[in-house]
Structure formats: structure tokens, C-alpha cells
Design a protein around this motif. Structure first.
Motif, mmCIF file in Angstrom:
data_model
loop_
_atom_site.group_PDB
_atom_site.id
_atom_site.type_symbol
_atom_site.label_atom_id
_atom_site.label_comp_id
_atom_site.label_asym_id
_atom_site.label_seq_id
_atom_site.Cartn_x
_atom_site.Cartn_y
_atom_site.Cartn_z
ATOM 1 N N ASP A 84 -50.190 31.802 30.045
ATOM 2 C CA ASP A 84 -49.922 32.735 31.139
ATOM 3 C C ASP A 84 -48.466 32.574 31.555
ATOM 4 O O ASP A 84 -48.103 31.612 32.222
ATOM 5 N N TYR A 85 -47.632 33.526 31.174
ATOM 6 C CA TYR A 85 -46.193 33.463 31.464
ATOM 7 C C TYR A 85 -45.919 33.453 32.960
ATOM 8 O O TYR A 85 -44.967 32.823 33.419
ATOM 9 N N LEU A 86 -46.748 34.131 33.736
ATOM 10 C CA LEU A 86 -46.514 34.228 35.173
ATOM 11 C C LEU A 86 -46.993 32.992 35.924
ATOM 12 O O LEU A 86 -46.427 32.632 36.956
ATOM 13 N N ARG A 87 -48.020 32.345 35.439
ATOM 14 C CA ARG A 87 -48.570 31.155 36.093
ATOM 15 C C ARG A 87 -48.851 30.084 35.038
ATOM 16 O O ARG A 87 -50.000 29.704 34.816
ATOM 17 N N PRO A 88 -47.822 29.594 34.388
ATOM 18 C CA PRO A 88 -48.034 28.659 33.271
ATOM 19 C C PRO A 88 -48.526 27.301 33.740
ATOM 20 O O PRO A 88 -48.191 26.832 34.831
ATOM 21 N N GLU A 89 -49.350 26.682 32.924
ATOM 22 C CA GLU A 89 -49.780 25.306 33.120
ATOM 23 C C GLU A 89 -49.387 24.508 31.882
ATOM 24 O O GLU A 89 -49.159 25.076 30.807
ATOM 25 N N ARG A 90 -49.320 23.204 32.023
ATOM 26 C CA ARG A 90 -48.884 22.383 30.904
ATOM 27 C C ARG A 90 -49.865 22.494 29.735
ATOM 28 O O ARG A 90 -51.081 22.410 29.921
ATOM 29 N N ARG A 91 -49.318 22.688 28.554
ATOM 30 C CA ARG A 91 -50.140 22.748 27.349
ATOM 31 C C ARG A 91 -50.889 21.437 27.169
ATOM 32 O O ARG A 91 -50.315 20.358 27.280
ATOM 33 N N ALA A 92 -52.174 21.519 26.890
ATOM 34 C CA ALA A 92 -52.987 20.321 26.687
ATOM 35 C C ALA A 92 -52.672 19.717 25.322
ATOM 36 O O ALA A 92 -52.792 20.384 24.293
ATOM 37 N N THR A 93 -52.244 18.460 25.331
ATOM 38 C CA THR A 93 -51.936 17.761 24.083
ATOM 39 C C THR A 93 -52.689 16.442 24.031
ATOM 40 O O THR A 93 -53.108 15.900 25.061
ATOM 41 N N CYS A 94 -52.817 15.930 22.818
ATOM 42 C CA CYS A 94 -53.484 14.644 22.608
ATOM 43 C C CYS A 94 -52.496 13.523 22.886
ATOM 44 O O CYS A 94 -51.451 13.450 22.243
ATOM 45 N N PRO A 95 -52.773 12.642 23.850
ATOM 46 C CA PRO A 95 -51.813 11.563 24.121
ATOM 47 C C PRO A 95 -51.714 10.599 22.942
ATOM 48 O O PRO A 95 -52.722 10.179 22.378
ATOM 49 N N VAL A 96 -50.475 10.267 22.586
ATOM 50 C CA VAL A 96 -50.202 9.286 21.539
ATOM 51 C C VAL A 96 -49.274 8.248 22.171
ATOM 52 O O VAL A 96 -48.137 8.570 22.527
ATOM 53 N N ALA A 97 -49.774 7.021 22.348
ATOM 54 C CA ALA A 97 -49.035 6.010 23.114
ATOM 55 C C ALA A 97 -48.721 6.614 24.490
ATOM 56 O O ALA A 97 -49.634 7.073 25.186
ATOM 57 N N ASN A 98 -47.464 6.657 24.870
ATOM 58 C CA ASN A 98 -47.095 7.201 26.184
ATOM 59 C C ASN A 98 -46.516 8.609 26.081
ATOM 60 O O ASN A 98 -45.787 9.065 26.968
ATOM 61 N N ILE A 99 -46.834 9.321 25.012
ATOM 62 C CA ILE A 99 -46.307 10.669 24.783
ATOM 63 C C ILE A 99 -47.451 11.677 24.827
ATOM 64 O O ILE A 99 -48.502 11.484 24.204
ATOM 65 N N GLY A 100 -47.255 12.764 25.549
ATOM 66 C CA GLY A 100 -48.257 13.819 25.620
ATOM 67 C C GLY A 100 -49.352 13.514 26.611
ATOM 68 O O GLY A 100 -49.277 12.571 27.407
ATOM 69 N N GLY A 101 -50.419 14.302 26.575
ATOM 70 C CA GLY A 101 -51.486 14.141 27.555
ATOM 71 C C GLY A 101 -50.956 14.381 28.956
ATOM 72 O O GLY A 101 -50.259 15.360 29.210
ATOM 73 N N ARG A 102 -51.262 13.452 29.851
ATOM 74 C CA ARG A 102 -50.781 13.568 31.232
ATOM 75 C C ARG A 102 -49.536 12.719 31.478
ATOM 76 O O ARG A 102 -49.079 12.596 32.621
ATOM 77 N N ASN A 103 -48.987 12.132 30.433
ATOM 78 C CA ASN A 103 -47.772 11.333 30.580
ATOM 79 C C ASN A 103 -46.580 12.221 30.930
ATOM 80 O O ASN A 103 -46.512 13.385 30.512
ATOM 81 N N VAL A 104 -45.643 11.670 31.685
ATOM 82 C CA VAL A 104 -44.416 12.418 31.949
ATOM 83 C C VAL A 104 -43.657 12.574 30.639
ATOM 84 O O VAL A 104 -43.791 11.749 29.719
ATOM 85 N N PRO A 105 -42.862 13.625 30.480
ATOM 86 C CA PRO A 105 -42.098 13.798 29.244
ATOM 87 C C PRO A 105 -41.158 12.612 29.002
ATOM 88 O O PRO A 105 -40.553 12.076 29.929
ATOM 89 N N VAL A 106 -41.066 12.217 27.739
ATOM 90 C CA VAL A 106 -40.218 11.083 27.371
ATOM 91 C C VAL A 106 -38.821 11.571 26.999
ATOM 92 O O VAL A 106 -38.604 12.762 26.754
ATOM 93 N N VAL A 107 -37.894 10.630 26.950
ATOM 94 C CA VAL A 107 -36.537 10.894 26.468
ATOM 95 C C VAL A 107 -36.305 10.070 25.210
ATOM 96 O O VAL A 107 -36.494 8.852 25.220
ATOM 97 N N VAL A 108 -35.955 10.758 24.136
ATOM 98 C CA VAL A 108 -35.620 10.108 22.866
ATOM 99 C C VAL A 108 -34.116 10.195 22.679
ATOM 100 O O VAL A 108 -33.520 11.263 22.827
ATOM 101 N N SER A 109 -33.499 9.070 22.366
ATOM 102 C CA SER A 109 -32.057 9.023 22.145
ATOM 103 C C SER A 109 -31.762 9.063 20.654
ATOM 104 O O SER A 109 -32.327 8.293 19.884
ATOM 105 N N MET A 110 -30.884 9.968 20.242
ATOM 106 C CA MET A 110 -30.552 10.144 18.833
ATOM 107 C C MET A 110 -29.354 9.248 18.495
ATOM 108 O O MET A 110 -28.214 9.545 18.847
ATOM 109 N N ARG A 111 -29.635 8.120 17.785
ATOM 110 C CA ARG A 111 -28.585 7.133 17.503
ATOM 111 C C ARG A 111 -28.629 6.687 16.042
ATOM 112 O O ARG A 111 -28.865 5.513 15.745
ATOM 113 N N PRO A 112 -28.382 7.595 15.098
ATOM 114 C CA PRO A 112 -28.373 7.181 13.692
ATOM 115 C C PRO A 112 -27.210 6.257 13.357
ATOM 116 O O PRO A 112 -27.186 5.670 12.267
#
Length: 618
Positions: A306-334
Motif C-alpha cells: 500500500d503506497y499510501l499507508r505502507p507497512e514494513r515488509r515481513a522478512t525472515c530474521p537472520v541473526a540480527n537482520i530482518g524481522g523486527r530488528n532495526v535496519p543494520v549498517v554494513v560498511s564496505m571495506r574491501p
């Protein structure tokens, strides 16, 4: 609307002096003076600075008839200086002031929340249907007088709704909701349509970017259903200053611009007004230059989105990523670097250069290319679509897959279904980044694959282009954040020449973007207005003092307001408020409750800090 392809929203042209907006006109940029409107020389000087910076319109506060009348002198002095840019009178609380100003300047802004109705007082009032209809009739009768004056003088009108100053009448019927904000605007627009007055621009502003974006999306939908195409002014009010103010504005304004919404904009910063103009130009030009005429994206919207009243997409939590976890920050350091800023990333992608354990960022998980993963604790493998046949042989409880929309085929979908421990790191090289990343997530959604998604954005911005990097990343991420599609962010600068930005800047920008969208609070948020002629104390100096004393208080929200027009309302979800109450006087708030009134400004900052410290000790 088309979620995946840039389609500018159609609007009709509005005449505003020699700078019409809407229709086929370019995005117009504006700012507002901060001097009292009785200070002719000061307003003229600031106006000329705004115009020299490239502003199309200049707005001036007009508290009373005296200020409105002085607009004649300001206009005359500007003409003497060879300046013919349109002026806009900003009116609150007094319809008579709007009547006077409409005979002098090219556009008048009124606030539906306080044009006829009393401003928001947080009282719980009740209206019967008959009483409500009577109030609407009173509003219409008074508003028609202003429309007649505007028609006679060729003056345009801006109906500017502020989340912080909804009337009690709207609040009692609709509550503190986007629906209430939109209805506050539509009441006035319906009168304009009835009176066949079309030189009208609309704005809906809030310091909360979620409220602002949802309200503007809803307004566009309601207008379309009622056959209206009025142009829109975009802005995040009380955005603050410095990098946080720029990022917060870019997240909110960028989310709408990326969807083709907006005809004019202001980046409201608690800084000298001319500072706002180049930021607004960068934001506008980035969106329009990258999106226009881009290759078509063949996405399919998920039916339950629903573009007008969006809710967070339901995802399967993996460790601390997804589900009801807050979004993580990944640092790109090759490059293997482990230098860290003030905020530490949750994960680090080091590619093929895993630092020794003693040299890693404490507490961060390390992501390595799958063929080099050895099973060491705290490290996790990353795959490309070409290496999916190796996934099953790997016992890691958390795996990552770098993926773009073009590579999302049946084989990839089958692997993601078979391996729920997989997190997608989505990337794109498409000119419309937001559109293609949306398409990728909606494809997963339609396929009923609940894998978490981290968005990886790269920009050709070196160390000398920090502001460009922050504005572009915030603008591209805005729509994805508000759509509820984001389980994490990864940002990287790639300079064409010279040095890239420090990793700490990239990471802190990611955290700031998440905070701007109210998805993850990692530092104190300052809801501070840009100041105007109503501000009767040293706003920049006060902000600096408060920030210096409270920056260590993670997650705290502090409102710093120049006056009462939007003060108590815009900071309604703040923990504390500092609001100008008159010349040299300030009132302090705990939440919505005023705890001390009319404090001398020389004492007010210390009293605010004492209030915060006293509460923390309880």
C-alpha cells in the motif's frame, strides 16, 4: 502511480510574478528571510543574498498589518537595486494581514490551521456535525474575501499546512494523522475550485519525515480523485542545521521528488538563508538529471503493498537482520581498513582482505568472499549469483548474496527459498536507483521469498564532495525507507580520481539516513526551525550551545523553536522543547507540557539542561 519508472506528476501552471511554477516549468527553489519584516534594510540585504545564490522566490514573515504594509518599502528598495524576484508573505493567525499583503506581493502563504480556526492547543474538543458544518461555512465565507483580493491583484496563494499547527477542529474529527493534515488542506482547495481560483500552490510540511511523506502521497491521491492538479511545494520543516539537517531534508524531499512529486522546494536549515539554495539545487538537479528518460524498469507491484499507508515488509530474521530488528549498517571495506568513526557499523564487507582478529572493529561481523571463508567465528560468507552451487556445502548460519534486479532469475529464487539463512545485498547501476531496487524487492515479495534485503548504494563522490554523497544517498534511499523495504544500508563512495570519503563518513551517513526516516535512533535529534522575523533570540548560537551539551544523549529528541507558530506542535513527539515566547523570553517543554514560561534567554539554555539532567537522575 508507477512505482518503478519516473513519471513527473502533472500540475497546472500558477502565475507568480515573473517566475511561474508548475506545468512545464523547472523546479523552483526558494528560501525565507530571518530579519523582522519591519527591518527594511535587513530584509532587502538578505533577499539580495538569496537571489544571488539562485533563489526563485523569497518569503518574509508578516506577523501583523504593520509588517505587511512595510512590504511596500521592501519591494520598492528591491526594485531600486534591480531585483524583481517574486516575494511571498508568510501569514499566521490574522486573515486581515493576508488581505493587506495580497495587494503588495506576488504570493501570500496562509496556514489552514490558524487562518480562521484557533491554532492547535491540544484541547479535546467535540463538534457535532452541525457545528462542524457551521465552522466550515465560516471558514469559506472569510476565505472567499481573500480570494477576491488575490484575483483583483493577480496574487497567487500558497495553502501551507503544517503538522504542528493543525486546528483543534481538525484534530477532534481526524486526530493527529495524515488524513487530518490532508483534510485541512482540502477544505481550502474545494473553496478555490468552487470560486474558480487556480493560482494556488500547496505545501504539507512536518518535522517528522514519515508524516510528511505519507501526507503528501495521500494528498496527491485525494486531489487526483477529486480532479485537482494543483502544484506542490516540498519541504521538511524544522529539519535542523549542518549535515543532519541536509540529510533529513534530502530523505523526505528526495523520496517525493524521486516519485515525480513536487514543483518547488525549500531546504529549511537553521543557518543563513542563502545556504539553503545550493543544497536545494543539488537535490533537485540530481533527481531530475538521473531520472529523466531512463530505461524502462519492468517491475510488478506486490498486490499487498500500500503506497499510501505502507507497512514494513515481513522478512525472515537472520541473526540480527530482518524481522523486527532495526535496519543494520554494513560498511564496505574491501581495502581491509578498520578505522572507525563515532558510530560503528554492524557488519563489514572486507572481500578478500580479512584483517587479523586484533585489528577488526569490535562487535562488528565480517563478511568475506565465500571461497575464502574458513568458518572463523564472527565471519560470514558472501556469494554472487554465479557461485550459488556452493551455498549448500557451507554451514554458516548467516550468508549474504550480492544481487541486482537483472540477475534475479528462477535459479536465484530457488536458492533463496532453500536457504532462509541468506540475506540479499541489493545493488543497482540503473539511473533510477530507487525504481530498480523497488522492483527487486517487489519481485521477491511476489515470489513469497521473505529474505531480508540490504541496499548497497555506490556514488562517484570523492573526499571533496561529501555533501553531494550525503544528499544523493539520502534522496535515493528515501522512498525505499518509507515503503518499508529496508533491512539495512551499505554506502560507498567511488571517486573518479583522488581519495574516497573516509569509511567513517560513509557509515555515519547511513546511520543518519536511518535516523532521518525514524527507523533507527543512534544520536540526539534536534528539531530546530530555520528562524524567521518572528524569532527574537539568537537561534544559531542557542542550537550550538544545546548541541554541545546534549550530543552524547543517544536517541533523545530536542525541539528548538523560534516562536509558537509551530513550536508545540512540530515538537509534539520531542522529549524536550525550547520555544521562543517573546522578545528575549523562552518557554520550556517536557513533551507537550509547558513546564516553565517566559524565562530570560540568558538563563534558558542552562534551565533546559538542568531539566534534562534532573529527569535523567530520576
Amino acid at each position: 502511480m508507477d512505482l518503478f519508472n519516473y513519471r513527473p506528476r502533472a500540475s497546472h501552471e500558477v502565475r507568480i510574478g515573473n517566475r511561474p511554477l508548475g506545468g512545464d516549468n523547472p523546479l523552483r527553489i526558494q528560501s525565507m528571510t530571518t530579519r523582522p519584516t519591519t527591518d527594511t534594510a535587513g530584509c532587502v540585504e538578505q533577499t539580495l543574498r538569496i537571489v544571488r545564490a539562485g533563489g526563485d522566490y523569497v518569503r518574509l514573515t508578516t506577523q501583523g498589518v504593520i509588517e505587511a504594509e512595510n512590504l511596500r518599502h521592501i519591494r520598492a528598495a528591491l526594485h531600486e537595486a534591480g531585483c524583481d524576484r517574486p516575494l511571498v508573505a508568510d501569514v499566521h493567525f490574522n486573515p486581515k494581514v493576508a488581505d493587506v499583503a495580497a495587494t503588495i506581493v506576488e504570493k501570500v502563504r496562509i496556514n489552514p490551521g490558524n487562518y480562521v480556526d484557533p491554532a492547535r492547543t491540544f484541547k479535546q474538543l467535540e463538534y457535532t456535525d452541525e457545528e462542524y458544518a457551521a465552522e466550515l461555512a465560516r471558514l469559506e465565507e472569510r476565505f472567499k474575501q481573500l480570494l477576491a483580493i488575490c484575483r483583483e491583484h493577480g496574487t497567487a496563494l500558497r495553502i501551507g499546512v503544517n503538522h504542528g499547527s493543525l486546528s483543534d477542529r481538525i484534530m477532534c474529527r481526524y486526530g493527529d494523522t495524515p488524513e487530518g493534515i490532508v483534510e485541512s488542506c482540502m477544505e481550502f482547495l474545494r473553496v478555490c475550485v468552487k470560486e474558480q481560483f487556480s493560482d494556488v500552490v500547496i505545501s504539507i510540511k512536518a518535522s517528522n519525515t514519515v508524516v510528511m511523506v505519507r501526507s503528501v502521497r495521500l494528498l496527491c491521491d485525494v486531489m487526483a480523485r477529486e480532479g485537482m492538479d494543483f502544484p506542490l511545494h516540498l519541504g521538511v520543516t524544522e529539519a535542523g542545521e549542518g549535515e543532519d539537517g541536509r540529510i533529513k531534508s534530502a530523505v523526505g524531499i528526495g523520496a517525493l521528488l524521486a516519485d515525480g512529486i513536487g514543483d518547488t522546494l525549500r531546504v529549511s536549515l537553521s543557518e543563513p538563508p542563502e545556504n539553503e539554495i545550493p543544497v536545494a539545487y543539488k537535490l533537485a538537479s540530481y533527481i531530475t538529471s538521473t531520472r529523466g528518460g531512463h530505461p524502462e524498469i519492468p517491475g510488478t507491484p506486490c498486490p499487498i503493498f500500500d503506497y499510501l499507508r505502507p507497512e514494513r515488509r515481513a522478512t525472515c530474521p537472520v541473526a540480527n537482520i530482518g524481522g523486527r530488528n532495526v535496519p543494520v549498517v554494513v560498511s564496505m571495506r574491501p581495502d581491509g581498513d578498520s578505522a572507525c568513526g563515532q558510530l560503528r557499523p554492524d557488519y563489514v564487507y572486507c572481500g578478500r582482505r580479512l584483517p587479523k582478529a586484533a585489528d577488526r572493529i569490535p562487535g562488528a561481523g565480517y563478511i568475506v568472499d565465500a571461497d575464502l571463508w574458513t568458518g572463523e567465528e564472527g565471519t560470514f560468507p558472501a556469494y554472487s549469483p554465479d557461485a550459488l552451487m556452493l551455498v549448500g556445502a557451507n554451514p554458516s548460519p548467516l550468508k549474504f548474496l550480492f544481487l541486482n534486479y537483472v540477475r534475479l532469475n528462477d535459479e536465484v529464487k530457488a536458492c533463496l527459498r532453500l536457504h532462509p539463512e541468506m540475506v540479499v545485498i541489493a545493488q543497482t547501476a540503473h539511473p533510477n536507483r530507487t525504481g530498480e531496487l523497488r522492483a527487486l524487492v517487489h519481485e521477491l515479495w511476489n515470489a513469497q521469498i521473505p529474505a531480508p534485503v540490504i541496499f548497497f548504494q555506490q556514488y562517484q563522490c570523492g573526499a571533496a564532495a561529501k555533501e553531494d554523497f550525503q544528499l544523493r544517498a539520502a534522496a535515493d534511499m528515501g522512498g525505499l525507507l518509507f515503503d518499508g523495504l529496508t533491512d539495512g544500508i551499505c554506502l560507498m563512495s567511488q571517486p573518479a580520481e583522488g581519495a574516497r570519503l573516509p569509511h567513517g563518513v560513509e557509515d555515519e551517513t547511513a546511520f543518519a539516513i536511518l535516523q532521518a526516516a525514524r527507523l533507527r535512533m543512534t544520536k540526539t535529534e534536534y528539531i530546530s526551525c530555520p528562524g524567521c522575523g518572528r524569532t527574537l533570540y539568537d537561534l544559531p548560537g542557542t542550537i550550538a550551545r544545546i548541541k554541545a551539551a546534549t550530543a552524547h544523549l543517544t536517541g533523545l529528541k530536542i525541539g528548538i523553536m523560534g516562536c509558537i507558530v509551530n513550536g508545540p506542535g512540530e515538537m509534539a513527539d520531542a522529549d524536550y522543547g525550547y520555544v521562543g515566547a517573546g522578545r528575549g523570553r523562552v518557554s520550556l517543554y517536557r513533551g507537550r507540557v509547558c513546564v516553565e514560561k517566559n524565562i530570560p534567554t540568558e538563563e534558558a539554555v542552562d534551565k533546559l539542561l538542568a531539566l534534562i539532567e534532573g529527569d535523567r537522575r530520576k
